[in-house]
Design a protein around this motif. Structure first.
Motif, PDB file in Angstrom:
ATOM      1  N   MET A 301      -2.145   0.076   2.369  1.00  0.00           N
ATOM      2  CA  MET A 301      -0.716  -0.401   3.159  1.00  0.00           C
ATOM      3  C   MET A 301       0.592  -0.081   1.682  1.00  0.00           C
ATOM      4  SD  MET A 301      -1.832  -3.884   4.711  1.00  0.00           S
ATOM      5  CE  MET A 301       0.060  -4.087   5.133  1.00  0.00           C
ATOM      6  N   THR A 302      -0.124  -0.256   0.756  1.00  0.00           N
ATOM      7  CA  THR A 302       1.157   0.542  -0.191  1.00  0.00           C
ATOM      8  C   THR A 302       0.753   1.783  -1.032  1.00  0.00           C
ATOM      9  OG1 THR A 302      -0.447  -0.737  -1.854  1.00  0.00           O
ATOM     10  CG2 THR A 302       1.229  -2.031  -1.002  1.00  0.00           C
ATOM     11  N   THR A 303       0.389   2.430  -0.423  1.00  0.00           N
ATOM     12  CA  THR A 303      -0.040   3.762  -1.097  1.00  0.00           C
ATOM     13  C   THR A 303       0.821   4.464  -0.120  1.00  0.00           C
ATOM     14  OG1 THR A 303      -1.718   2.989  -2.463  1.00  0.00           O
ATOM     15  CG2 THR A 303      -1.456   5.929  -1.741  1.00  0.00           C
ATOM     16  N   PRO A 304       1.927   5.176  -1.056  1.00  0.00           N
ATOM     17  CA  PRO A 304       3.104   6.330  -0.084  1.00  0.00           C
ATOM     18  C   PRO A 304       2.471   7.154   1.169  1.00  0.00           C
ATOM     19  CG  PRO A 304       3.752   6.334  -1.520  1.00  0.00           C
ATOM     20  CD  PRO A 304       2.888   5.529  -2.450  1.00  0.00           C
ATOM     21  N   ALA A 305       2.723   7.153   1.918  1.00  0.00           N
ATOM     22  CA  ALA A 305       1.796   8.281   3.124  1.00  0.00           C
ATOM     23  C   ALA A 305       1.907   9.475   2.865  1.00  0.00           C
ATOM     24  CB  ALA A 305       2.090   7.809   4.771  1.00  0.00           C
ATOM     25  N   GLU A 306       1.239  10.648   3.426  1.00  0.00           N
ATOM     26  CA  GLU A 306       1.421  12.133   3.295  1.00  0.00           C
ATOM     27  C   GLU A 306       3.239  12.511   2.487  1.00  0.00           C
ATOM     28  OE1 GLU A 306      -0.539  16.260   3.377  1.00  0.00           O
ATOM     29  OE2 GLU A 306      -1.778  14.321   4.897  1.00  0.00           O
ATOM     30  N   HIS A 307       3.649  12.174   4.151  1.00  0.00           N
ATOM     31  CA  HIS A 307       4.502  13.061   5.073  1.00  0.00           C
ATOM     32  C   HIS A 307       6.251  12.380   4.509  1.00  0.00           C
ATOM     33  CE1 HIS A 307       2.063  16.221   5.979  1.00  0.00           C
ATOM     34  NE2 HIS A 307       1.208  15.123   6.706  1.00  0.00           N
ATOM     35  N   SER A 308       5.986  10.485   4.012  1.00  0.00           N
ATOM     36  CA  SER A 308       7.067   9.626   3.799  1.00  0.00           C
ATOM     37  C   SER A 308       8.000  10.189   2.807  1.00  0.00           C
ATOM     38  CB  SER A 308       6.456   8.668   3.957  1.00  0.00           C
ATOM     39  OG  SER A 308       5.737   7.883   2.241  1.00  0.00           O
ATOM     40  N   GLY A 309       7.698  11.391   2.132  1.00  0.00           N
ATOM     41  CA  GLY A 309       8.376  11.220   0.688  1.00  0.00           C
ATOM     42  C   GLY A 309       8.211   9.939  -0.302  1.00  0.00           C
ATOM     43  N   GLY A 310       7.475   9.162  -0.506  1.00  0.00           N
ATOM     44  CA  GLY A 310       7.465   8.074  -0.945  1.00  0.00           C
ATOM     45  C   GLY A 310       8.044   7.054  -0.697  1.00  0.00           C
ATOM     46  N   ALA A 311       8.246   6.938   1.052  1.00  0.00           N
ATOM     47  CA  ALA A 311       9.305   5.726   1.564  1.00  0.00           C
ATOM     48  C   ALA A 311       9.115   5.037   2.541  1.00  0.00           C
ATOM     49  CB  ALA A 311      10.289   6.124   1.765  1.00  0.00           C
ATOM     50  N   TYR A 312       7.603   5.461   2.008  1.00  0.00           N
ATOM     51  CA  TYR A 312       6.383   4.064   3.102  1.00  0.00           C
ATOM     52  C   TYR A 312       5.440   4.231   3.194  1.00  0.00           C
ATOM     53  CZ  TYR A 312       6.433   1.821   7.684  1.00  0.00           C
ATOM     54  OH  TYR A 312       5.863   0.532   8.885  1.00  0.00           O
ATOM     55  N   GLY A 313       4.358   3.344   3.450  1.00  0.00           N
ATOM     56  CA  GLY A 313       3.195   3.902   3.269  1.00  0.00           C
ATOM     57  C   GLY A 313       2.831   3.288   4.913  1.00  0.00           C
ATOM     58  N   MET A 314       1.587   2.197   4.769  1.00  0.00           N
ATOM     59  CA  MET A 314       1.084   1.718   6.600  1.00  0.00           C
ATOM     60  C   MET A 314       2.132   0.370   6.732  1.00  0.00           C
ATOM     61  SD  MET A 314      -2.511   2.668   6.830  1.00  0.00           S
ATOM     62  CE  MET A 314      -2.841   1.584   6.082  1.00  0.00           C
ATOM     63  N   GLY A 315       3.078  -0.075   6.854  1.00  0.00           N
ATOM     64  CA  GLY A 315       3.692  -0.756   8.050  1.00  0.00           C
ATOM     65  C   GLY A 315       4.627  -1.251   6.889  1.00  0.00           C
ATOM     66  N   LEU A 316       4.730  -1.081   5.358  1.00  0.00           N
ATOM     67  CA  LEU A 316       5.296  -1.454   4.680  1.00  0.00           C
ATOM     68  C   LEU A 316       6.766  -0.486   3.808  1.00  0.00           C
ATOM     69  CD1 LEU A 316       2.954  -3.095   2.224  1.00  0.00           C
ATOM     70  CD2 LEU A 316       4.752  -4.427   3.401  1.00  0.00           C
ATOM     71  N   TRP A 317       8.259  -0.779   3.863  1.00  0.00           N
ATOM     72  CA  TRP A 317       8.465   0.840   3.256  1.00  0.00           C
ATOM     73  C   TRP A 317       8.235  -0.008   1.672  1.00  0.00           C
ATOM     74  CZ3 TRP A 317      12.213   3.627   5.140  1.00  0.00           C
ATOM     75  CH2 TRP A 317      12.158   3.422   6.653  1.00  0.00           C
ATOM     76  N   ILE A 318       8.375   1.526   0.866  1.00  0.00           N
ATOM     77  CA  ILE A 318       8.100   1.627  -0.510  1.00  0.00           C
ATOM     78  C   ILE A 318       9.115   2.436  -1.686  1.00  0.00           C
ATOM     79  CG2 ILE A 318       6.365   2.102  -2.127  1.00  0.00           C
ATOM     80  CD1 ILE A 318       4.622   2.363  -0.059  1.00  0.00           C
ATOM     81  N   ASN A 319       9.549   1.542  -2.704  1.00  0.00           N
ATOM     82  CA  ASN A 319      10.136   2.483  -3.050  1.00  0.00           C
ATOM     83  C   ASN A 319       9.547   2.522  -5.122  1.00  0.00           C
ATOM     84  OD1 ASN A 319      12.486   3.194  -5.172  1.00  0.00           O
ATOM     85  ND2 ASN A 319      13.878   2.112  -3.961  1.00  0.00           N
ATOM     86  N   ASN A 320       9.299   3.792  -5.516  1.00  0.00           N
ATOM     87  CA  ASN A 320       8.881   3.970  -6.385  1.00  0.00           C
ATOM     88  C   ASN A 320       9.995   4.713  -7.692  1.00  0.00           C
ATOM     89  OD1 ASN A 320       6.410   1.778  -6.310  1.00  0.00           O
ATOM     90  ND2 ASN A 320       5.278   3.784  -5.867  1.00  0.00           N
ATOM     91  N   ASP A 321      10.507   4.581  -6.849  1.00  0.00           N
ATOM     92  CA  ASP A 321      11.995   5.841  -7.665  1.00  0.00           C
ATOM     93  C   ASP A 321      12.751   4.495  -8.652  1.00  0.00           C
ATOM     94  OD1 ASP A 321      11.036   7.995  -6.009  1.00  0.00           O
ATOM     95  OD2 ASP A 321      12.831   6.958  -4.460  1.00  0.00           O
ATOM     96  N   THR A 322      12.824   3.704  -8.423  1.00  0.00           N
ATOM     97  CA  THR A 322      13.618   3.342  -9.424  1.00  0.00           C
ATOM     98  C   THR A 322      12.350   2.281 -10.691  1.00  0.00           C
ATOM     99  OG1 THR A 322      12.726   0.695  -7.950  1.00  0.00           O
ATOM    100  CG2 THR A 322      14.584   1.997  -7.090  1.00  0.00           C
ATOM    101  N   ARG A 323      13.738   2.004 -10.751  1.00  0.00           N
ATOM    102  CA  ARG A 323      12.672   1.245 -12.344  1.00  0.00           C
ATOM    103  C   ARG A 323      12.390   0.166 -12.450  1.00  0.00           C
ATOM    104  NH1 ARG A 323      14.572  -2.945 -15.733  1.00  0.00           N
ATOM    105  NH2 ARG A 323      16.053  -4.140 -13.739  1.00  0.00           N
TER     106      ARG A 323
END
Length: 385
Positions: A301-323
Motif C-alpha cells: 500500500m505504501t510503495t508507489p505504484a509502477e506508473h504513478s510517478g511516486g505519487a500513489y501506492g494502493m489506496g494511499l497518496w505518497i510523497n517521498n519527494d520532500t524532506r
C-alpha cells in the motif's frame, strides 16, 4: 390564452422530466434536492444523513491516551489561520500513540461524524488485504473476471487485476470530475444503483499501463471483495477493523438503494477514529501488538505504484519527494489522515474546503504544510522505527 400558455409550459416540463428518466439521468433530481435545495452548490461533509447507509459497528472502545502536554501549546499562527480559512471542523495530531493537539470548530466535537469522501478508498483496499489474509482472495494479482466472468467480454477487461484497481492503473474510460453532473462520479454519488454505473464502464487502454485516479476503479474493487466475502463490506469492516481497533463510535458507510456500499467514498466517522487507521498503517498492520493486516500488504500500500510517478501506492497518496517523507488518506475538500513514520506522527484534518494548490503530481501542497507546522510544536526526535 393564459391557460393555454400554462398548459404548454406543463407539457414542456413533463417532456423534460420524461427525457431525463429515459436517458438514465433521474439521479439529477436527487442531486438537486440534496444540493441547491439545501442552499449548497455541491456535495458536503454533512450530507451523509440524506443517503441510505450500512452501519460499521464498533466493539469495546479503546480511547486514545492524552499526552502530558495535551493542548497546552498553541497552534502556530499560520496553521491556525489556514485551518480557519479552509473551514476546518476537526484537527487532531497524535504522536507516539498519544493525542498532543485536538481542535474543533463549527459545533463539531470528538464525537461528531462527517463525510470521509475518498478516504473510504483506503478502507476498501485494507479490506482487500484482510480478505487475502483470510484466504478469501488469492492475491492482489487475482483477475477481476475471476469474480465477475461476464465482465471479461469487454475489450481489455480480461487483463484487469485487483492490483490495477487498487493502484489506479485500471485503464477505465472514466473521467474523474466532481463538478459535472452528467459524468459518472455524480451518478455514482447520487444514483440508485452503483452496478449500473461501473459495470457499464468500458476501457480506453489495457490495464496496468498508466496511472489515472478513478473512483470507478475502487468501486469495482469493492464489488470484487464483496463477491469473495458473501457479506456486506460494512460488516467485514466492523469485524476486521472497527472492533479490533477499539473505535469509539459506530460509523456509517453510505450505500446505493440496493444496500451496496459506495466503496469509492463516503464513510461517516470522526477524527479520533480515523486516526486509528493511521495508527494501523504506521505500525505495519498491527494494533496493540496484534497483527490485523499483514505487513507485506501494508508495504504494498505504501510503495508507489509502477506508473504513478511516486505519487500513489494502493489506496494511499505518497510523497517521498520532500524532506519529511509521508503518505496519507485523502478525500474531497481536504479530508486527510496523514502518516509521518519518521516522527511517529499522525495528523487528521476534516473540513469544508481545501487549499487548491497542487504540486506537479496533483498532490495537495497543504499536506506538507500541516506536517511542517505541527513539527514546530511536536517532538522532533526521529522515531526508532
Amino acid at each position: 390564452m393564459l391557460k393555454k400558455t400554462f398548459n404548454i409550459v406543463l407539457l414542456i416540463i413533463a417532456a423534460i422530466i420524461l427525457v431525463i428518466y429515459m436517458t438514465g439521468y433521474n439521479y439529477l433530481f436527487t442531486a438537486l434536492r440534496l444540493t441547491y435545495l439545501r442552499g449548497k452548490n455541491s456535495s458536503s461533509i454533512d450530507d451523509g444523513k440524506y443517503f441510505p447507509a450500512n452501519l460499521i459497528l464498533k466493539g469495546n472502545p479503546k480511547p486514545w491516551p492524552l499526552a502530558s502536554d495535551y493542548n497546552k501549546k498553541s497552534l502556530p499562527a499560520k496553521l491556525e489561520k489556514h485551518l480557519q480559512e479552509t473551514e476546518t471542523v476537526s484537527f487532531v495530531a497524535i504522536q507516539h500513540g498519544q493525542i498532543i493537539q485536538e481542535r474543533y470548530w463549527d459545533n463539531y466535537s470528538r464525537n461528531t461524524a462527517s463525510n470521509s469522501f475518498s478516504m473510504a478508498k483506503t478502507i476498501t483496499v485494507l479490506l482487500l488485504g484482510k480478505a487475502i489474509d483470510d484466504g478469501r482472495i488469492s492475491s492482489a494479482d487475482a483477475h477481476f473476471s475471476d469474480f465477475y466472468p461476464e465482465f471479461s467480454c469487454k475489450k481489455h477487461a480480461q487483463n484487469l487485476t485487483l492490483r490495477d484497481l487498487a493502484s489506479m492503473q485500471a485503464g477505465l474510460d472514466w473521467k474523474e470530475d466532481y463538478k459535472n453532473p452528467f459524468l459518472p462520479n455524480a451518478k455514482a454519488y447520487y444514483g440508485s444503483a452503483l452496478a449500473d454505473v461501473v459495470f457499464s464502464t468500458n476501457f480506453k487502454e489495457n490495464p496496468g499501463q498508466h496511472f489515472e485516479y478513478q473512483s470507478g476503479a475502487t468501486q469495482l474493487l469493492g464489488f470484487a471483495i464483496g463477491k469473495s466475502l458473501g457479506e456486506p463490506l460494512s460488516s467485514y469492516a466492523s469485524a476486521k477493523l472497527w472492533k479490533p481497533l477499539g473505535m469509539e463510535h459506530n460509523a456509517k458507510w453510505t450505500t446505493d438503494d440496493l444496500s451496496v456500499e459506495k466503496s469509492f467514498c463516503c464513510i461517516e466517522s470522526n477524527a479520533r477514529d480515523w486516526a486509528k487507521i493511521g495508527l494501523l498503517l504506521i505500525n505495519d498492520g498491527k494494533f496493540d501488538g496484534v497483527p490485523l493486516i499483514s505487513p507485506s500488504f501494508v508495504n504494498q500500500m505504501t510503495t508507489p505504484a509502477e506508473h504513478s510517478g511516486g505519487a500513489y501506492g494502493m489506496g494511499l497518496w505518497i510523497n517521498n519527494d520532500t524532506r519529511v517523507k509521508h503518505y496519507y488518506l485523502r478525500g474531497l475538500y481536504g479530508q486527510y489522515v496523514i502518516v509521518v513514520p519518521q516522527y511517529d506522527l499522525i495528523i487528521v484534518r476534516m473540513g469544508n474546503r481545501d487549499n487548491p494548490a497542487k504540486d506537479e503530481k496533483n498532490r495537495p501542497r497543504e499536506v506538507e504544510f500541516y506536517i511542517n507546522e505541527i513539527l514546530k510544536i511536536a517532538d522532533t526526535n526521529q522515531s526508532a522505527s
